[in-house]
Design a protein around this motif. Structure first.
Motif, PDB file in Angstrom:
ATOM      1  N   GLY A  14      41.821  26.233  33.848  1.00 24.72           N
ATOM      2  CA  GLY A  14      40.757  27.382  33.846  1.00 24.72           C
ATOM      3  C   GLY A  14      41.363  28.696  33.983  1.00 24.72           C
ATOM      4  N   VAL A  15      40.551  29.762  34.036  1.00 20.85           N
ATOM      5  CA  VAL A  15      40.938  31.080  34.257  1.00 20.85           C
ATOM      6  C   VAL A  15      41.368  31.599  35.674  1.00 20.85           C
ATOM      7  CG1 VAL A  15      40.299  33.555  34.002  1.00 20.85           C
ATOM      8  CG2 VAL A  15      39.616  31.733  32.191  1.00 20.85           C
ATOM      9  N   VAL A  16      42.462  31.874  35.662  1.00 19.29           N
ATOM     10  CA  VAL A  16      43.091  32.562  37.201  1.00 19.29           C
ATOM     11  C   VAL A  16      43.454  33.850  37.055  1.00 19.29           C
ATOM     12  CG1 VAL A  16      44.564  31.913  38.985  1.00 19.29           C
ATOM     13  CG2 VAL A  16      43.583  29.831  37.693  1.00 19.29           C
ATOM     14  N   ARG A  17      43.041  34.823  37.612  1.00 20.40           N
ATOM     15  CA  ARG A  17      43.350  36.157  37.689  1.00 20.40           C
ATOM     16  C   ARG A  17      44.712  36.226  38.108  1.00 20.40           C
ATOM     17  NH1 ARG A  17      38.974  39.242  36.949  1.00 20.40           N
ATOM     18  NH2 ARG A  17      39.650  40.942  38.642  1.00 20.40           N
ATOM     19  N   PRO A  18      45.645  36.882  37.284  1.00 17.77           N
ATOM     20  CA  PRO A  18      46.931  37.063  37.908  1.00 17.77           C
ATOM     21  C   PRO A  18      46.873  38.178  38.916  1.00 17.77           C
ATOM     22  CG  PRO A  18      46.596  38.445  35.954  1.00 17.77           C
ATOM     23  CD  PRO A  18      45.409  37.658  36.174  1.00 17.77           C
ATOM     24  N   THR A  19      48.044  38.090  40.082  1.00 12.82           N
ATOM     25  CA  THR A  19      48.239  39.074  40.874  1.00 12.82           C
ATOM     26  C   THR A  19      49.198  40.175  40.197  1.00 12.82           C
ATOM     27  OG1 THR A  19      47.772  37.642  42.541  1.00 12.82           O
ATOM     28  CG2 THR A  19      49.312  39.623  43.408  1.00 12.82           C
ATOM     29  N   LEU A  20      48.955  41.657  40.460  1.00  8.71           N
ATOM     30  CA  LEU A  20      49.718  42.552  39.869  1.00  8.71           C
ATOM     31  C   LEU A  20      50.464  43.205  40.885  1.00  8.71           C
ATOM     32  CD1 LEU A  20      47.308  44.262  37.176  1.00  8.71           C
ATOM     33  CD2 LEU A  20      49.012  42.249  36.905  1.00  8.71           C
ATOM     34  N   THR A  21      51.788  43.656  40.716  1.00 10.74           N
ATOM     35  CA  THR A  21      52.628  44.370  41.395  1.00 10.74           C
ATOM     36  C   THR A  21      53.509  45.438  40.632  1.00 10.74           C
ATOM     37  OG1 THR A  21      52.978  42.769  42.779  1.00 10.74           O
ATOM     38  CG2 THR A  21      54.436  44.707  43.205  1.00 10.74           C
ATOM     39  N   VAL A  22      53.035  46.898  40.997  1.00  2.00           N
ATOM     40  CA  VAL A  22      53.632  47.848  40.047  1.00  2.00           C
ATOM     41  C   VAL A  22      54.887  48.260  40.830  1.00  2.00           C
ATOM     42  CG1 VAL A  22      53.341  50.139  39.106  1.00  2.00           C
ATOM     43  CG2 VAL A  22      51.556  48.398  39.149  1.00  2.00           C
ATOM     44  N   LEU A  23      55.935  48.314  40.478  1.00  2.00           N
ATOM     45  CA  LEU A  23      57.185  48.751  41.011  1.00  2.00           C
ATOM     46  C   LEU A  23      57.351  50.123  40.410  1.00  2.00           C
ATOM     47  CD1 LEU A  23      59.441  45.582  40.748  1.00  2.00           C
ATOM     48  CD2 LEU A  23      57.882  46.333  42.623  1.00  2.00           C
ATOM     49  N   GLY A  43      50.989  34.067  38.604  1.00  2.00           N
ATOM     50  CA  GLY A  43      49.972  33.245  39.259  1.00  2.00           C
ATOM     51  C   GLY A  43      48.675  33.293  38.140  1.00  2.00           C
ATOM     52  N   GLY A  44      49.028  33.788  36.888  1.00  2.00           N
ATOM     53  CA  GLY A  44      47.805  33.984  36.066  1.00  2.00           C
ATOM     54  C   GLY A  44      47.627  32.509  35.090  1.00  2.00           C
ATOM     55  N   SER A  45      46.370  32.419  34.713  1.00  2.00           N
ATOM     56  CA  SER A  45      46.181  31.346  33.713  1.00  2.00           C
ATOM     57  C   SER A  45      44.876  31.922  33.086  1.00  2.00           C
ATOM     58  CB  SER A  45      46.133  30.079  34.304  1.00  2.00           C
ATOM     59  OG  SER A  45      45.935  28.889  33.295  1.00  2.00           O
ATOM     60  N   PRO A  46      44.735  31.565  31.784  1.00  2.00           N
ATOM     61  CA  PRO A  46      45.838  31.138  30.748  1.00  2.00           C
ATOM     62  C   PRO A  46      46.946  32.147  30.399  1.00  2.00           C
ATOM     63  CG  PRO A  46      43.912  31.746  29.633  1.00  2.00           C
ATOM     64  CD  PRO A  46      43.617  32.012  31.057  1.00  2.00           C
ATOM     65  N   SER A  47      47.805  31.705  29.398  1.00  2.00           N
ATOM     66  CA  SER A  47      48.964  32.944  29.235  1.00  2.00           C
ATOM     67  C   SER A  47      48.552  34.117  28.397  1.00  2.00           C
ATOM     68  CB  SER A  47      50.172  31.918  28.392  1.00  2.00           C
ATOM     69  OG  SER A  47      49.463  31.645  27.305  1.00  2.00           O
ATOM     70  N   GLN A  48      47.053  33.991  27.890  1.00  2.00           N
ATOM     71  CA  GLN A  48      46.593  35.024  27.080  1.00  2.00           C
ATOM     72  C   GLN A  48      46.405  36.509  27.778  1.00  2.00           C
ATOM     73  OE1 GLN A  48      45.674  31.916  26.638  1.00  2.00           O
ATOM     74  NE2 GLN A  48      46.853  31.435  24.799  1.00  2.00           N
ATOM     75  N   ALA A 107      38.725  43.298  34.131  1.00  2.00           N
ATOM     76  CA  ALA A 107      40.110  43.485  34.352  1.00  2.00           C
ATOM     77  C   ALA A 107      40.707  43.466  35.631  1.00  2.00           C
ATOM     78  CB  ALA A 107      40.540  44.960  33.607  1.00  2.00           C
ATOM     79  N   VAL A 108      42.089  42.988  35.782  1.00  2.00           N
ATOM     80  CA  VAL A 108      42.729  43.089  37.051  1.00  2.00           C
ATOM     81  C   VAL A 108      43.540  44.423  36.956  1.00  2.00           C
ATOM     82  CG1 VAL A 108      44.390  42.210  38.538  1.00  2.00           C
ATOM     83  CG2 VAL A 108      42.727  40.442  37.190  1.00  2.00           C
ATOM     84  N   THR A 109      43.486  45.343  37.880  1.00  2.00           N
ATOM     85  CA  THR A 109      44.246  46.435  37.926  1.00  2.00           C
ATOM     86  C   THR A 109      45.080  46.549  39.350  1.00  2.00           C
ATOM     87  OG1 THR A 109      42.363  47.944  38.852  1.00  2.00           O
ATOM     88  CG2 THR A 109      42.652  47.483  36.371  1.00  2.00           C
ATOM     89  N   GLN A 110      46.210  47.370  39.100  1.00  2.00           N
ATOM     90  CA  GLN A 110      46.822  47.967  40.521  1.00  2.00           C
ATOM     91  C   GLN A 110      47.354  49.211  39.972  1.00  2.00           C
ATOM     92  OE1 GLN A 110      47.799  46.023  43.173  1.00  2.00           O
ATOM     93  NE2 GLN A 110      48.369  48.010  43.794  1.00  2.00           N
ATOM     94  N   THR A 111      46.990  50.036  40.821  1.00  2.00           N
ATOM     95  CA  THR A 111      47.417  51.517  40.568  1.00  2.00           C
ATOM     96  C   THR A 111      48.581  52.022  41.687  1.00  2.00           C
ATOM     97  OG1 THR A 111      45.210  51.972  39.932  1.00  2.00           O
ATOM     98  CG2 THR A 111      46.464  53.948  40.641  1.00  2.00           C
ATOM     99  N   LEU A 112      49.485  52.912  41.097  1.00  2.00           N
ATOM    100  CA  LEU A 112      50.515  53.368  41.851  1.00  2.00           C
ATOM    101  C   LEU A 112      50.417  54.968  41.824  1.00  2.00           C
ATOM    102  CD1 LEU A 112      53.104  52.591  43.547  1.00  2.00           C
ATOM    103  CD2 LEU A 112      54.295  52.990  41.198  1.00  2.00           C
ATOM    104  N   ASP A 113      50.303  55.636  43.094  1.00  2.00           N
ATOM    105  CA  ASP A 113      50.222  56.964  43.064  1.00  2.00           C
ATOM    106  C   ASP A 113      51.659  57.430  43.369  1.00  2.00           C
ATOM    107  OD1 ASP A 113      50.028  59.647  44.183  1.00  2.00           O
ATOM    108  OD2 ASP A 113      48.765  59.224  45.708  1.00  2.00           O
ATOM    109  N   PRO A 114      51.931  58.221  42.607  1.00  2.00           N
ATOM    110  CA  PRO A 114      53.593  59.037  42.440  1.00  2.00           C
ATOM    111  C   PRO A 114      53.716  59.525  43.706  1.00  2.00           C
ATOM    112  CG  PRO A 114      52.607  59.220  40.327  1.00  2.00           C
ATOM    113  CD  PRO A 114      51.407  58.736  41.108  1.00  2.00           C
TER     114      PRO A 114
END
Length: 119
Positions: A14-23, A43-48, A107-114
């Motif tokens: 099934g659909v699993v939302r990935p965890t995002l990390t911004v370096l 950790g996301g699924s599917p691969s698309q 959408a899954v988002t991850q924001t980085l503040d410079p």
């Protein structure tokens, strides 16, 4: 599961939302005039799931590179995207966001503040 010469069977979980990390970029790289940011999706699924970037809240036309997805032993996928910016642009923007999108899903988002980074 992998059979014989590498035929792979993927069981749909099934659909699993990935965890995002911004370096953020390293201080050494910034001193050389460039800024490379990496978005790790795990950790996301599917691969698309597709990764994209927003700089200062707007979609960027800056060239990016994307890795192939890697299938983990848990049946979920990990992949990454790299964004290259000039160091002066990195220092001026108020945010950089990595977004994972999949048709029919929010959408899954991850924001980085410079300005909050220690670089």
């Amino acid at each position: 599961y992998t059979f014989g010469g590498g035929t792979k069977l993927i069981v749909d979980s099934g659909v699993v939302r990935p965890t995002l990390t911004v370096l953020p970029p390293s201080p050494e790289e910034l001193q050389q005039g460039s800024a490379t940011l990496v978005c790790l999706a795990s950790g996301g699924s599917p691969s698309q799931w597709k990764l994209s970037w927003k700089v200062g809240g707007s979609s960027t036309t800056t060239p990016t590179s994307h890795s192939l997805e890697v299938l983990g032993s848990d049946g979920r996928f990990s992949w990454s995207s790299t964004l290259n910016l000039p160091a002066d642009q990195w220092k001026k923007v108020d945010s950089v966001t990595c977004e994972a999108s999949l048709s029919g899903q929010s959408a899954v988002t991850q924001t980085l503040d410079p300005h909050s980074c220690s670089v």
